[in-house]
Design a protein around this motif. Structure first.
Motif, PDB file in Angstrom:
ATOM      1  N   ILE A 122     -23.362  12.943  15.422  1.00  0.00           N
ATOM      2  CA  ILE A 122     -24.379  13.632  16.465  1.00  0.00           C
ATOM      3  C   ILE A 122     -24.912  14.821  16.102  1.00  0.00           C
ATOM      4  O   ILE A 122     -23.611  15.525  15.503  1.00  0.00           O
ATOM      5  CB  ILE A 122     -23.611  14.155  17.920  1.00  0.00           C
ATOM      6  CG1 ILE A 122     -24.047  12.672  19.101  1.00  0.00           C
ATOM      7  CG2 ILE A 122     -24.828  14.776  18.815  1.00  0.00           C
ATOM      8  CD1 ILE A 122     -23.150  12.935  20.295  1.00  0.00           C
ATOM      9  N   LYS A 123     -26.215  15.260  14.976  1.00  0.00           N
ATOM     10  CA  LYS A 123     -26.066  16.317  14.856  1.00  0.00           C
ATOM     11  C   LYS A 123     -26.481  17.780  15.412  1.00  0.00           C
ATOM     12  O   LYS A 123     -25.945  18.898  14.479  1.00  0.00           O
ATOM     13  CB  LYS A 123     -27.321  16.095  13.609  1.00  0.00           C
ATOM     14  CG  LYS A 123     -26.736  14.846  12.284  1.00  0.00           C
ATOM     15  CD  LYS A 123     -27.615  14.741  11.371  1.00  0.00           C
ATOM     16  CE  LYS A 123     -27.480  13.670  10.457  1.00  0.00           C
ATOM     17  NZ  LYS A 123     -28.638  13.311   9.315  1.00  0.00           N
TER      18      LYS A 123
ATOM     19  N   PHE B 147     -30.370   8.746  22.072  1.00  0.00           N
ATOM     20  CA  PHE B 147     -28.492   9.152  21.822  1.00  0.00           C
ATOM     21  C   PHE B 147     -27.532   7.540  22.826  1.00  0.00           C
ATOM     22  O   PHE B 147     -26.916   7.561  21.757  1.00  0.00           O
ATOM     23  CB  PHE B 147     -27.812  10.436  21.673  1.00  0.00           C
ATOM     24  CG  PHE B 147     -28.494  11.176  21.210  1.00  0.00           C
ATOM     25  CD1 PHE B 147     -27.611  11.126  19.641  1.00  0.00           C
ATOM     26  CD2 PHE B 147     -29.489  11.679  21.195  1.00  0.00           C
ATOM     27  CE1 PHE B 147     -28.375  12.346  19.099  1.00  0.00           C
ATOM     28  CE2 PHE B 147     -29.853  12.473  20.377  1.00  0.00           C
ATOM     29  CZ  PHE B 147     -29.126  12.797  19.196  1.00  0.00           C
ATOM     30  N   ARG B 148     -27.943   6.827  23.736  1.00  0.00           N
ATOM     31  CA  ARG B 148     -27.393   5.760  23.912  1.00  0.00           C
ATOM     32  C   ARG B 148     -27.257   5.066  23.362  1.00  0.00           C
ATOM     33  O   ARG B 148     -26.393   4.331  23.404  1.00  0.00           O
ATOM     34  CB  ARG B 148     -27.677   6.016  25.989  1.00  0.00           C
ATOM     35  CG  ARG B 148     -27.315   4.665  26.774  1.00  0.00           C
ATOM     36  CD  ARG B 148     -26.195   4.953  26.818  1.00  0.00           C
ATOM     37  NE  ARG B 148     -25.423   3.502  27.076  1.00  0.00           N
ATOM     38  CZ  ARG B 148     -24.940   2.823  26.840  1.00  0.00           C
ATOM     39  NH1 ARG B 148     -25.748   2.104  24.723  1.00  0.00           N
ATOM     40  NH2 ARG B 148     -24.494   1.768  27.001  1.00  0.00           N
TER      41      ARG B 148
ATOM     42  N   PHE C 179     -18.350   7.125  29.779  1.00  0.00           N
ATOM     43  CA  PHE C 179     -18.321   8.414  28.435  1.00  0.00           C
ATOM     44  C   PHE C 179     -19.056   7.070  27.158  1.00  0.00           C
ATOM     45  O   PHE C 179     -18.802   5.970  27.616  1.00  0.00           O
ATOM     46  CB  PHE C 179     -17.048   8.678  28.724  1.00  0.00           C
ATOM     47  CG  PHE C 179     -16.217   9.957  29.101  1.00  0.00           C
ATOM     48  CD1 PHE C 179     -16.469  11.035  27.742  1.00  0.00           C
ATOM     49  CD2 PHE C 179     -15.972  10.181  30.300  1.00  0.00           C
ATOM     50  CE1 PHE C 179     -16.051  11.835  28.407  1.00  0.00           C
ATOM     51  CE2 PHE C 179     -15.487  10.705  31.022  1.00  0.00           C
ATOM     52  CZ  PHE C 179     -15.238  11.622  29.457  1.00  0.00           C
ATOM     53  N   PHE C 180     -19.856   7.674  26.799  1.00  0.00           N
ATOM     54  CA  PHE C 180     -19.983   6.858  25.479  1.00  0.00           C
ATOM     55  C   PHE C 180     -19.894   7.313  24.335  1.00  0.00           C
ATOM     56  O   PHE C 180     -20.187   8.773  24.356  1.00  0.00           O
ATOM     57  CB  PHE C 180     -21.663   7.061  25.437  1.00  0.00           C
ATOM     58  CG  PHE C 180     -22.536   6.275  26.670  1.00  0.00           C
ATOM     59  CD1 PHE C 180     -22.277   5.002  26.940  1.00  0.00           C
ATOM     60  CD2 PHE C 180     -23.039   7.206  27.769  1.00  0.00           C
ATOM     61  CE1 PHE C 180     -22.576   4.620  27.569  1.00  0.00           C
ATOM     62  CE2 PHE C 180     -23.065   6.184  29.059  1.00  0.00           C
ATOM     63  CZ  PHE C 180     -23.346   5.543  28.959  1.00  0.00           C
TER      64      PHE C 180
ATOM     65  N   PHE D  23     -21.893  11.339  29.765  1.00  0.00           N
ATOM     66  CA  PHE D  23     -21.009  11.928  28.419  1.00  0.00           C
ATOM     67  C   PHE D  23     -21.729  11.409  27.101  1.00  0.00           C
ATOM     68  O   PHE D  23     -21.131   9.939  26.928  1.00  0.00           O
ATOM     69  CB  PHE D  23     -19.130  12.597  28.665  1.00  0.00           C
ATOM     70  CG  PHE D  23     -19.298  13.761  29.285  1.00  0.00           C
ATOM     71  CD1 PHE D  23     -19.473  14.815  29.235  1.00  0.00           C
ATOM     72  CD2 PHE D  23     -18.220  13.125  29.993  1.00  0.00           C
ATOM     73  CE1 PHE D  23     -18.707  15.805  30.466  1.00  0.00           C
ATOM     74  CE2 PHE D  23     -18.232  13.824  31.141  1.00  0.00           C
ATOM     75  CZ  PHE D  23     -18.194  15.720  30.996  1.00  0.00           C
ATOM     76  N   ILE D  24     -22.390  11.830  26.153  1.00  0.00           N
ATOM     77  CA  ILE D  24     -22.049  10.902  24.955  1.00  0.00           C
ATOM     78  C   ILE D  24     -22.049  12.026  24.052  1.00  0.00           C
ATOM     79  O   ILE D  24     -21.967  13.161  23.272  1.00  0.00           O
ATOM     80  CB  ILE D  24     -23.415  10.552  24.510  1.00  0.00           C
ATOM     81  CG1 ILE D  24     -24.872   9.697  25.423  1.00  0.00           C
ATOM     82  CG2 ILE D  24     -24.092   9.642  23.482  1.00  0.00           C
ATOM     83  CD1 ILE D  24     -25.758   8.955  25.529  1.00  0.00           C
ATOM     84  N   LEU D  25     -20.795  11.819  23.034  1.00  0.00           N
ATOM     85  CA  LEU D  25     -19.716  12.309  22.570  1.00  0.00           C
ATOM     86  C   LEU D  25     -19.672  11.538  21.156  1.00  0.00           C
ATOM     87  O   LEU D  25     -19.537  10.622  21.066  1.00  0.00           O
ATOM     88  CB  LEU D  25     -18.945  12.665  23.369  1.00  0.00           C
ATOM     89  CG  LEU D  25     -19.244  13.116  24.910  1.00  0.00           C
ATOM     90  CD1 LEU D  25     -17.804  14.147  25.685  1.00  0.00           C
ATOM     91  CD2 LEU D  25     -19.261  15.464  24.918  1.00  0.00           C
ATOM     92  N   THR D  26     -19.027  12.539  20.289  1.00  0.00           N
ATOM     93  CA  THR D  26     -18.789  12.350  19.546  1.00  0.00           C
ATOM     94  C   THR D  26     -17.211  11.850  18.822  1.00  0.00           C
ATOM     95  O   THR D  26     -16.102  12.270  19.980  1.00  0.00           O
ATOM     96  CB  THR D  26     -18.428  12.893  17.457  1.00  0.00           C
ATOM     97  OG1 THR D  26     -17.992  13.922  18.548  1.00  0.00           O
ATOM     98  CG2 THR D  26     -19.782  13.176  17.737  1.00  0.00           C
TER      99      THR D  26
END
Length: 262
Positions: free
Chosen positions: A205-206, A251-252, A199-200, A170-173
């Motif tokens: 993230i637009k 994004f990572r 989790f990151f 997961f790459i989330l705000t």
């Protein structure tokens, strides 16, 4: 002496484009080209002479190949044609979507997604993922989720995959992670106990979301007004795998590892 511009040579004849794209794969004989284009020799040779005259292809012992100029030019042409194919799929959608949320180098390479289709859920499932995505989630062997919105799959389908020891990232705000931790603590703590789940946290993230799997990529964007209408732009093209990998690494590289919230 030639009197055509290279731009004209490339784009004013579909047959010439087909020959050039076929030669991009590798050198071919006239019989190879005839078979590929399902055409007779005479009209093909007319186009080949134009391509030779403009230094885009060359012939040696009856085998045709791209020149260095042709190789570079045709690769760039293919990027443009592939991009047009993506945008032609749903021009009204792309006119309103804020796809500037993608990193610039991946916008330039968006044609690598291959054949894409736009899906909206039916009215009875307006807040759900598209049925096509739901149906294929259970078949994946790896999953990456990049998102600035909370999706119900995080507490259902994605959790099931994690329980099956599928690699999930997961790459989330931060606000999305906070909602998962605060509203669904049991699910959150389950995730954090799995060795196959990462989790990151990404500060910005637009885009709405991007689900990258070994089987498909599904994306959704906000519109230019900042609003979200539930949808999925989906590709099952195998050539999209590298594009998806670059999306993850982009994004990572802007994210930090998320630690368990007690």
């Amino acid at each position: 002496m030639k009197d055509e511009s290279i731009l004209d040579v490339l784009f004013l004849s579909e047959k010439r484009r087909q020959i050039l794209l076929f030669l991009l794969i590798g050198p071919k004989t006239i019989d190879d080209i005839k078979t590929h284009l399902n055409s007779k020799s005479s009209p093909i040779m007319v186009q080949i002479r134009i391509l030779i005259r403009n230094f885009l292809i060359q012939e040696k012992n009856g085998v045709f190949s791209l020149t260095p100029l042709g190789s570079y030019t045709v690769r760039e042409m293919k990027y443009i044609l592939d991009m047009f194919m993506i945008f032609d799929t749903a021009p009204e959608y792309w006119a309103e979507a804020d796809f500037s949320a993608l990193p610039p180098h991946l916008i330039n390479r968006i044609g690598e997604l291959g054949e894409t289709k736009l899906y909206y859920p039916d009215k009875a499932h307006i807040f759900d993922r598209t049925a096509l995505v739901e149906q294929n989630l259970g078949k994946v062997e790896s999953l990456i989720e990049i998102s600035s919105i909370f999706r119900k799959e995080y507490i259902s389908d994605f959790l099931y995959l994690a329980e099956q020891e599928i690699a999930v990232s997961f790459i989330l705000t931060q606000i999305v992670i906070d909602r998962l931790a605060n509203d669904y603590p049991e699910v959150y703590y389950k995730y954090m106990r799995f060795n196959n789940v990462r989790f990151f946290v990404c500060p910005e993230i637009k885009l709405a979301s991007c689900t990258i799997t070994d089987k498909f990529i599904a994306m959704s964007f906000f519109n230019k007004g900042g609003y979200f209408f539930n949808h999925d732009l989906v590709t099952f093209d195998r050539e999209a795998k590298e594009w998806g990998s670059q999306m993850f690494h982009h994004f990572r590289s802007r994210s930090t590892i998320h630690q368990l919230q007690e």
